[in-house]
Design an enzyme around this catalytic site. Sequence first.
Site, PDB file in Angstrom:
ATOM      1  CE  LYS A  54      -3.914  -2.259   2.148  1.00 44.99           C
ATOM      2  NZ  LYS A  54      -4.590  -2.826   3.482  1.00 44.99           N
ATOM      3  CD  GLN A  87      -3.677  -4.291   6.415  1.00 45.60           C
ATOM      4  OE1 GLN A  87      -3.794  -3.136   5.863  1.00 45.60           O
ATOM      5  NE2 GLN A  87      -3.824  -5.365   6.029  1.00 45.60           N
ATOM      6  CG  ASP A 122      -9.927   0.046   4.486  1.00 44.07           C
ATOM      7  OD1 ASP A 122      -9.714  -0.345   3.351  1.00 44.07           O
ATOM      8  OD2 ASP A 122      -9.217  -0.258   5.353  1.00 44.07           O
TER       9      ASP A 122
HETATM   10  N1  GUN Z   1      -6.655  -6.545   5.758  1.00 47.04           N
HETATM   11  C1  GUN Z   1      -6.939  -7.228   4.580  1.00 47.04           C
HETATM   12  N2  GUN Z   1      -7.276  -6.579   3.802  1.00 47.04           N
HETATM   13  C2  GUN Z   1      -7.592  -5.519   4.147  1.00 47.04           C
HETATM   14  C3  GUN Z   1      -8.215  -4.045   3.776  1.00 47.04           C
HETATM   15  O1  GUN Z   1      -8.513  -4.173   2.779  1.00 47.04           O
HETATM   16  N3  GUN Z   1      -8.335  -3.036   4.652  1.00 47.04           N
HETATM   17  C4  GUN Z   1      -7.815  -3.281   5.755  1.00 47.04           C
HETATM   18  N4  GUN Z   1      -7.768  -2.306   6.538  1.00 47.04           N
HETATM   19  N5  GUN Z   1      -7.213  -4.341   6.401  1.00 47.04           N
HETATM   20  C5  GUN Z   1      -7.075  -5.430   5.529  1.00 47.04           C
END
Ligand code: GUN
Length: 296
Positions: A50, A94, A117
């Site tokens: 990311k 996350q 998100d």
């Molecule tokens: N953990 C796995 N995929 C994601 C996601 O798309 N967003 C977040 N915040 N955590 C994750």
Amino acid sequence: MSAQKIDGKAFAADLRGRVSEAVKALPAQPSLAVVLVGDDPASHVYVRNKIKFTGETGMRSIERRLPATVSEDELVDVVRALNDDDAVNGILVQLPLPKGLNSDRVIAQIHPDKDVDGLTEASAGRLLLGKSGLRPCTPTGCVMLAKDALGDLTGKNCVILGRSILVGKPAALLFLEQNCTVTIAHSRTQNLEDVCRSADILVPAVGRPEMVKSGWIKPGACVIDVGINRVPSIKRPGKFRLVGDVAYREAVSIAGSITPVPGGVGPMTIACLLRNTVLAACLQNGWAVPDIIAGL
Ligand code: GUN
């Protein structure tokens, strides 16, 4: 006949390119804050990617790395400080959080205008009510890939298999927004195979390796496989391979178009996160959203 392979990797790369173009057209550089707690190896890989793509698209990333021993109150304070920081446009915590930390409470702190998100109650409410807001990334990616394969989705029968909060429910609302006739099927659905076989667009999102067989697919249907499952490799003992929720090898001779795993829906999640970061910056500053990323 073999189905058209929907190349999510290429589509995501194209979307990231459009996000870069959009960023250049903005009055100021958007920024994404990523909060990573603990040392889950998979989460570290996701976060690294990311951050890498945030930089590659010309945006600024802000990292908050915290030990697994952090208290929930301290974590809440970190999120609140990011809410209050005008230099931060998007906030991502996350998941999963280490044991003992209540992710619902932590996520609930994120200001909805920074919720890239799309996970907060406010974002979910805005989606349900059809108001503008930040939409969850993976379901948004599913709609983009279906539109890429089929064009206008109006009137299509769309069956979402799975009712999770992260994917199934928001995907149903997003396909409804595209004027699809939407069914949410799940483990208690009667005649599940028949329901799936009624779909013009089938979106399995259950996390069960190769559960959807060719007999579940309407000939010519568009299949958007959200599942990413690790299964033991037969060819290489001790190793794993990734499979979707769809038995791809048999499905490919029935479907009209289908996403592979890996290389289908997976890469779309980060690309949509980057797009959301630009949308968040526009929302907060009253800027017009650049046309190049405005539509799905
Ligand atoms: N953990 C796995 N995929 C994601 C996601 O798309 N967003 C977040 N915040 N955590 C994750």
